[in-house]
Scaffold this active site. Structure first.
Site, PDB file in Angstrom:
ATOM      1  N   VAL A 102     -15.242  13.808  53.831  1.00 52.59           N
ATOM      2  CA  VAL A 102     -15.170  12.733  54.828  1.00 52.59           C
ATOM      3  C   VAL A 102     -16.454  12.683  55.662  1.00 52.59           C
ATOM      4  CG1 VAL A 102     -12.647  12.730  54.908  1.00 52.59           C
ATOM      5  CG2 VAL A 102     -13.913  14.266  56.445  1.00 52.59           C
ATOM      6  N   ASP A 103     -17.387  13.620  55.377  1.00 52.54           N
ATOM      7  CA  ASP A 103     -18.668  13.556  56.099  1.00 52.54           C
ATOM      8  C   ASP A 103     -19.541  12.451  55.498  1.00 52.54           C
ATOM      9  OD1 ASP A 103     -19.311  16.412  54.135  1.00 52.54           O
ATOM     10  OD2 ASP A 103     -20.524  14.596  53.943  1.00 52.54           O
TER      11      ASP A 103
ATOM     12  N   HIS B  32     -10.955  10.210  50.331  1.00 55.56           N
ATOM     13  CA  HIS B  32     -10.119  10.778  51.392  1.00 55.56           C
ATOM     14  C   HIS B  32     -10.492  10.222  52.760  1.00 55.56           C
ATOM     15  CE1 HIS B  32      -9.050  14.535  48.779  1.00 55.56           C
ATOM     16  NE2 HIS B  32      -8.428  13.435  48.399  1.00 55.56           N
TER      17      HIS B  32
ATOM     18  N   CYS C  53      -6.889   1.068  62.360  1.00 50.83           N
ATOM     19  CA  CYS C  53      -5.702   0.692  63.145  1.00 50.83           C
ATOM     20  C   CYS C  53      -4.479   0.707  62.229  1.00 50.83           C
ATOM     21  CB  CYS C  53      -5.886  -0.712  63.730  1.00 50.83           C
ATOM     22  SG  CYS C  53      -4.407  -1.319  64.552  1.00 50.83           S
TER      23      CYS C  53
ATOM     24  N   THR D  11     -15.942  21.714  44.433  1.00 53.69           N
ATOM     25  CA  THR D  11     -14.530  21.532  44.734  1.00 53.69           C
ATOM     26  C   THR D  11     -13.711  22.587  43.999  1.00 53.69           C
ATOM     27  OG1 THR D  11     -12.657  19.981  44.743  1.00 53.69           O
ATOM     28  CG2 THR D  11     -14.209  19.794  42.920  1.00 53.69           C
ATOM     29  N   SER D  12     -12.620  23.009  44.653  1.00 56.34           N
ATOM     30  CA  SER D  12     -11.827  24.127  44.121  1.00 56.34           C
ATOM     31  C   SER D  12     -10.819  23.686  43.069  1.00 56.34           C
ATOM     32  CB  SER D  12     -11.071  24.805  45.277  1.00 56.34           C
ATOM     33  OG  SER D  12     -10.164  23.874  45.869  1.00 56.34           O
TER      34      SER D  12
ATOM     35  N   ALA E 163     -24.788  25.175  45.673  1.00 54.39           N
ATOM     36  CA  ALA E 163     -25.108  23.787  45.320  1.00 54.39           C
ATOM     37  C   ALA E 163     -26.577  23.448  45.574  1.00 54.39           C
ATOM     38  CB  ALA E 163     -24.205  22.839  46.114  1.00 54.39           C
TER      39      ALA E 163
HETATM   40  N1  APR Z   1     -22.173  25.686  46.715  1.00 53.21           N
HETATM   41  C1  APR Z   1     -21.307  25.269  45.754  1.00 53.21           C
HETATM   42  N2  APR Z   1     -19.959  25.409  45.848  1.00 53.21           N
HETATM   43  C2  APR Z   1     -19.480  25.980  46.965  1.00 53.21           C
HETATM   44  C3  APR Z   1     -20.318  26.437  48.010  1.00 53.21           C
HETATM   45  C4  APR Z   1     -21.720  26.266  47.849  1.00 53.21           C
HETATM   46  N3  APR Z   1     -22.595  26.663  48.782  1.00 53.21           N
HETATM   47  N4  APR Z   1     -19.521  26.976  48.989  1.00 53.21           N
HETATM   48  C5  APR Z   1     -18.249  26.844  48.563  1.00 53.21           C
HETATM   49  N5  APR Z   1     -18.213  26.262  47.350  1.00 53.21           N
HETATM   50  C6  APR Z   1     -17.043  25.938  46.535  1.00 53.21           C
HETATM   51  C7  APR Z   1     -15.935  26.957  46.628  1.00 53.21           C
HETATM   52  O1  APR Z   1     -16.106  27.964  45.622  1.00 53.21           O
HETATM   53  C8  APR Z   1     -14.691  26.108  46.343  1.00 53.21           C
HETATM   54  O2  APR Z   1     -14.423  26.054  44.950  1.00 53.21           O
HETATM   55  O3  APR Z   1     -16.511  24.740  47.059  1.00 53.21           O
HETATM   56  C9  APR Z   1     -15.098  24.716  46.835  1.00 53.21           C
HETATM   57  C10 APR Z   1     -14.421  24.317  48.129  1.00 53.21           C
HETATM   58  O4  APR Z   1     -13.044  24.223  47.873  1.00 53.21           O
HETATM   59  P1  APR Z   1     -12.067  23.692  49.021  1.00 53.21           P
HETATM   60  O5  APR Z   1     -12.350  24.422  50.280  1.00 53.21           O
HETATM   61  O6  APR Z   1     -10.690  23.709  48.446  1.00 53.21           O
HETATM   62  O7  APR Z   1     -12.542  22.181  49.252  1.00 53.21           O
HETATM   63  P2  APR Z   1     -12.225  20.926  48.358  1.00 53.21           P
HETATM   64  O8  APR Z   1     -12.075  21.299  46.917  1.00 53.21           O
HETATM   65  O9  APR Z   1     -13.216  19.884  48.691  1.00 53.21           O
HETATM   66  O10 APR Z   1     -10.787  20.457  48.914  1.00 53.21           O
HETATM   67  C11 APR Z   1     -10.250  19.257  48.358  1.00 53.21           C
HETATM   68  O11 APR Z   1      -8.425  19.386  49.952  1.00 53.21           O
HETATM   69  O12 APR Z   1      -7.684  19.816  52.065  1.00 53.21           O
HETATM   70  C12 APR Z   1      -8.013  18.814  51.194  1.00 53.21           C
HETATM   71  O13 APR Z   1      -8.729  16.684  51.819  1.00 53.21           O
HETATM   72  C13 APR Z   1      -9.168  18.001  51.722  1.00 53.21           C
HETATM   73  O14 APR Z   1     -10.889  16.896  50.458  1.00 53.21           O
HETATM   74  C14 APR Z   1     -10.241  18.145  50.648  1.00 53.21           C
HETATM   75  C15 APR Z   1      -9.451  18.553  49.422  1.00 53.21           C
END
Ligand code: APR
Length: 230
Positions: free
Chosen positions: A90-91, A106, A114, A173-174, A216
């Site tokens: 969301v950034d 998201h 609103c 993303t995880s 990254a």
């Molecule tokens: N470089 C690359 N990957 C990274 C780094 C980095 N410096 N730091 C962390 N990560 C990876 C982590 O290993 C993890 O797999 O980024 C991922 C972050 O995972 P989450 O914290 O689960 O974030 P995200 O996958 O974006 O969550 C998805 O969940 O809560 C909701 O809406 C929220 O958009 C979000 C969604």
């Protein structure tokens, strides 16, 4: 021309100082997502929710795009019109790095909405409960964020883009949250090549044809340089 769809998550903004959600010290280790990321939580305590997003909006305002954001913007400028970023974030760091084709599935921290008339506008840095909507004057303003239990934005367009993609790349993303976690399967089914760039293998790493691990700011620019020299 190669059509590239890039899914990004909190990991791409981690090195800009914005927290992830599920890593050690992640946001969901400090806040109960039911309180700050659901419609029910907002109805129960809008002040708490606004405080949560005001703090994140301030962090975002003070953060800067990193080398990974800039690399994706460079890729888009070289592959003009054939690079789409679908972000769970969301950034606004992709836009501030120069990316133009960015879909926030998201929602956006720097926007307000609103609940009564669905008017969207640029949010002030500090939002407060019961502030009147600038369009309908109802006291039904909220952060323009998609909360758990709500349907993400752009889904029909995203599925169309995945079906037309030659390459699907996931960054930071995880793989915990759907529908984004299944995008790799949708793209692969449609014949796209798939690549995961992440600090560590995500829950869906096994669905990718190729994966690379690392920060990254290192592995994304390296991959982009390879794409531009191919
Ligand atoms: N470089 C690359 N990957 C990274 C780094 C980095 N410096 N730091 C962390 N990560 C990876 C982590 O290993 C993890 O797999 O980024 C991922 C972050 O995972 P989450 O914290 O689960 O974030 P995200 O996958 O974006 O969550 C998805 O969940 O809560 C909701 O809406 C929220 O958009 C979000 C969604």
């Amino acid at each position: 021309m190669t059509k590239i769809v890039i899914l990004t998550g909190a990991g791409i903004s981690a090195e800009s100082g914005l927290g992830t959600f599920r890593d050690k010290d992640g946001l969901w280790t400090k806040y109960d997502l039911d309180d700050v990321a659901t419609p029910e939580g907002f109805a129960r305590n809008p002040d708490l929710v606004h405080d949560f997003y005001n703090a994140r909006r301030k962090n975002c305002h003070e953060a800067s795009p990193n080398a990974a954001h800039h690399a994706l913007a460079k890729l888009e400028s070289e592959f003009d019109g054939d690079v789409l970023i679908v972000t769970q974030n969301v950034d606004d760091l992709h836009e501030r790095a120069g990316s133009r084709a960015v879909w926030h599935m998201h929602g956006q921290l720097m926007r307000a909405r609103c609940s009564a008339c669905d008017h969207h506008w640029d949010a002030p840095l500090e939002m407060h409960a019961h502030a009147p909507c600038p369009a309908c004057a109802e006291n039904t303003t909220r952060p323009d964020i998609v909360w758990f239990g709500e349907f993400p934005f752009y889904m029909d367009q995203i599925w169309d883009a995945l079906r037309a993609a030659d390459l699907f790349v996931s960054v930071g993303t995880s793989g915990n949250v759907y529908p984004a976690a299944a995008f790799v399967q949708d793209a692969a089914r449609a014949g796209a090549d798939t690549l995961e760039l992440n600090l560590e293998p995500s829950l869906g790493a096994h669905d990718f044809a190729n994966t690379r691990q690392g920060p990254a700011t290192q592995i994304v620019p390296t991959w982009v340089d390879e794409m531009l020299s191919a």
